[in-house]
Design a protein around this motif. Structure first.
Motif, PDB file in Angstrom:
ATOM      1  N   ALA A 244      -5.626 -11.637   5.983  1.00  0.00           N
ATOM      2  CA  ALA A 244      -4.487 -10.626   7.020  1.00  0.00           C
ATOM      3  C   ALA A 244      -5.032 -10.932   8.756  1.00  0.00           C
ATOM      4  N   ARG A 245      -6.733 -10.983   8.864  1.00  0.00           N
ATOM      5  CA  ARG A 245      -6.748 -11.230  10.192  1.00  0.00           C
ATOM      6  C   ARG A 245      -8.216 -12.252  10.246  1.00  0.00           C
ATOM      7  N   GLY A 246      -8.388 -12.963  11.339  1.00  0.00           N
ATOM      8  CA  GLY A 246      -9.065 -14.298  11.273  1.00  0.00           C
ATOM      9  C   GLY A 246      -9.842 -13.200  11.865  1.00  0.00           C
ATOM     10  N   ARG A 247     -11.414 -14.341  12.716  1.00  0.00           N
ATOM     11  CA  ARG A 247     -12.766 -14.010  13.178  1.00  0.00           C
ATOM     12  C   ARG A 247     -12.256 -13.449  14.980  1.00  0.00           C
ATOM     13  N   GLY A 248     -10.832 -14.831  14.848  1.00  0.00           N
ATOM     14  CA  GLY A 248     -10.340 -14.347  17.497  1.00  0.00           C
ATOM     15  C   GLY A 248     -11.923 -15.777  18.117  1.00  0.00           C
TER      16      GLY A 248
ATOM     17  N   ASP B 255      -3.647 -13.004   1.868  1.00  0.00           N
ATOM     18  CA  ASP B 255      -3.766 -11.349   2.013  1.00  0.00           C
ATOM     19  C   ASP B 255      -2.680 -10.456   2.569  1.00  0.00           C
ATOM     20  N   LEU B 256      -1.572 -10.171   2.066  1.00  0.00           N
ATOM     21  CA  LEU B 256      -0.216  -9.673   2.955  1.00  0.00           C
ATOM     22  C   LEU B 256      -0.335  -8.214   3.173  1.00  0.00           C
TER      23      LEU B 256
ATOM     24  N   ASP C  69      -1.195 -11.148  -2.646  1.00  0.00           N
ATOM     25  CA  ASP C  69      -1.882  -9.895  -1.895  1.00  0.00           C
ATOM     26  C   ASP C  69      -1.034  -8.607  -1.659  1.00  0.00           C
ATOM     27  N   SER C  70      -0.063  -8.119  -1.922  1.00  0.00           N
ATOM     28  CA  SER C  70       1.067  -7.269  -1.214  1.00  0.00           C
ATOM     29  C   SER C  70       0.929  -5.930  -0.365  1.00  0.00           C
ATOM     30  N   ARG C  71       1.341  -6.107   0.096  1.00  0.00           N
ATOM     31  CA  ARG C  71       1.710  -4.478   1.080  1.00  0.00           C
ATOM     32  C   ARG C  71       1.964  -3.479  -0.045  1.00  0.00           C
ATOM     33  N   ALA C  72       1.346  -2.005  -0.334  1.00  0.00           N
ATOM     34  CA  ALA C  72       2.155  -1.433  -0.623  1.00  0.00           C
ATOM     35  C   ALA C  72       3.175  -0.755  -0.685  1.00  0.00           C
TER      36      ALA C  72
END
Length: 451
Positions: A234-238, A174-175, A293-296
């Motif tokens: 893109a982000r983790g749970r930390g 997920d980018l 999954d690219s950035r628009a």
């Protein structure tokens, strides 16, 4: 320095500078055309080639540059290689490319082009992903939309499950860092890996990326047989008990600074995708397929994803003016940078959310979409005479051409669907019908490769 009464604008400056470059090259001298961060031009003449450069001739070219370019002439608009300490650092720069559309004939000098930009430079650096250390190259497909809201992340979900059900080991990366999409669709929040792509990008700038937990198996998708579906969100749970400062990290990921053997943001992003592939291989087996999954939009992440990271790029769009204006700008940039032949055959157009109504039947919509796509893609195709079949210029009706639309049908039931809390939604008959053609065609392209 005096300027013309009628100001020269950005779009006018390049052809004016090119005209002076061609005048110099006509004497047999090699020329490097340089555009700086503000868009200003200077010419570097290699007076070690041809018969050298007469000083009065050099003065005349400099005056012509200043007179024609106005404020788009650099402070030092003309430079001679003999007067520089290391001229080959520019003349032989790996970032320099042959000037598009200029072919030096006998006795003419070469013209090269070096464009300096703050962002977006990777749109003009097209390459094929390198093989892994064991010689195996994972198939990578980027899913990209010029505009958001075209169903790209849902299509990523559907394609990932379809491939996994066929027995493939699939990794979804997920980018879309500003608006994560496929990650939340595929993995429950409490099952996310501790770190995400944003962490890899931040830590790798310091050489501190070793040992990051970056991937997790999909939790919202039952997979048939021996297929596997992994996600690099893109982000983790930390870490437990520690605030996960996602926005603070996001503010730093695009820094294009050399660090620890990586020359800038593009290298860090490529290394991040490779690290995710390696993480899956360590926990199970090396992925057969990676879906990015690219950035628009015309954004640096999309530039790297399409130009450097993938073998196939699926370009999503609707049949409207915004879609075609955006792709036309992008294709024009590829053509002017000389990258059209390298990029065009790994592109395929996806007609997303194709409607079917009495006012505009589906077949009519797709025909209009195809014609508009062909008009855009013609920018990347070769200009050929009617009887010349030596180049690449597929007809509008060619179903295997990059512009031929791969349809995803619109269905009202998908509007507002909360996929994460609706288990099994992807198996509903209306969903399968909507995505049938897309899944079949995309799978064939990924397995057999773009034609």
């Amino acid at each position: 320095m005096t300027f013309p009464n009628d100001p020269v604008r950005f779009d006018q400056a390049r052809p004016l500078a090119q005209a002076v470059a061609r005048s110099a090259a006509a004497t047999g001298v090699d020329v490097l055309l340089v555009r700086d961060l503000l868009g200003r031009f200077s010419l570097l003449l290699d007076d070690r080639t041809g018969g050298g450069v007469d000083q009065s001739q050099a003065d005349a070219w400099q005056e012509q540059l200043v007179a024609s370019l106005g404020r788009y002439a650099a402070e030092r608009p003309l430079l001679l290689a003999s007067g520089l300490f290391q001229p080959d650092a520019l003349l032989a720069s790996p970032r320099a490319a042959d000037e598009f559309g200029y072919v030096p004939g006998p006795g003419l000098g070469r013209i090269s082009w070096l464009d300096n930009t703050v962002v977006g430079e990777d749109w003009a650096k097209v390459s094929t992903p390198a093989a892994d250390s064991d010689g195996v190259r994972t198939s990578r497909t980027a899913l990209y939309g010029f505009k958001g809201g075209v169903g790209r992340s849902t299509a990523t979900f559907m394609l990932a499950k379809h491939l996994a059900d066929q027995g493939h080991c699939v990794l979804v990366v997920d980018l879309d860092l500003e608006s994560p999409g496929s990650g939340p669709l595929l993995v429950a929040e409490d099952q996310l890996p501790q770190y995400g792509i944003v962490d890899q990008l931040v830590e790798s700038a310091l050489g501190n990326e070793e040992g990051l937990d970056l991937v997790a198996p999909a939790t919202h998708v039952p997979v048939k047989g021996n297929g596997e579906l992994w996600v690099a969100p893109a982000r983790g749970r930390g870490a437990e008990g520690t605030e996960y400062a996602y926005v603070d990290k996001l503010n730093r990921v695009y820094a294009d600074v050399p660090a620890h053997g990586l020359s800038g943001f593009a290298d860090r992003l490529e290394a991040a995708v490779r690290a995710c592939e390696d993480a899956v291989a360590q926990q199970s087996r090396r992925p057969d397929v990676v879906l990015i999954d690219s950035r628009a939009g015309i954004h640096d992440i999309a530039a790297v994803a399409i130009s450097r990271l993938c073998d196939l790029a699926l370009l999503f769009g609707s049949d409207n003016g915004q879609t075609w204006a955006g792709y036309r700008d992008l294709f024009t940039a590829w053509r002017s940078s000389g990258q059209a032949p390298a990029i065009r055959e790994k592109l395929r157009m996806v007609a997303s959310m194709v409607p079917d109504s009495p006012d505009r039947p589906r077949a009519e919509y797709l025909e209009s979409f195809r014609d508009h796509a062909w008009s855009c893609f013609s920018i990347l195709y070769d200009d050929l005479a009617a009887d010349d079949a030596s180049g690449f210029n597929p007809s509008p009706e060619d179903d295997s051409a990059p512009h031929a639309p791969i349809p995803i049908l619109f269905t009202l039931e998908l509007v507002g669907l909360d996929a994460a809390s609706t288990p099994g939604w992807e198996g509903a008959p209306f969903v399968q019908t909507a995505y049938a053609s897309f899944l079949k065609t995309a799978t064939n392209l990924m397995i057999e490769g773009p034609r």
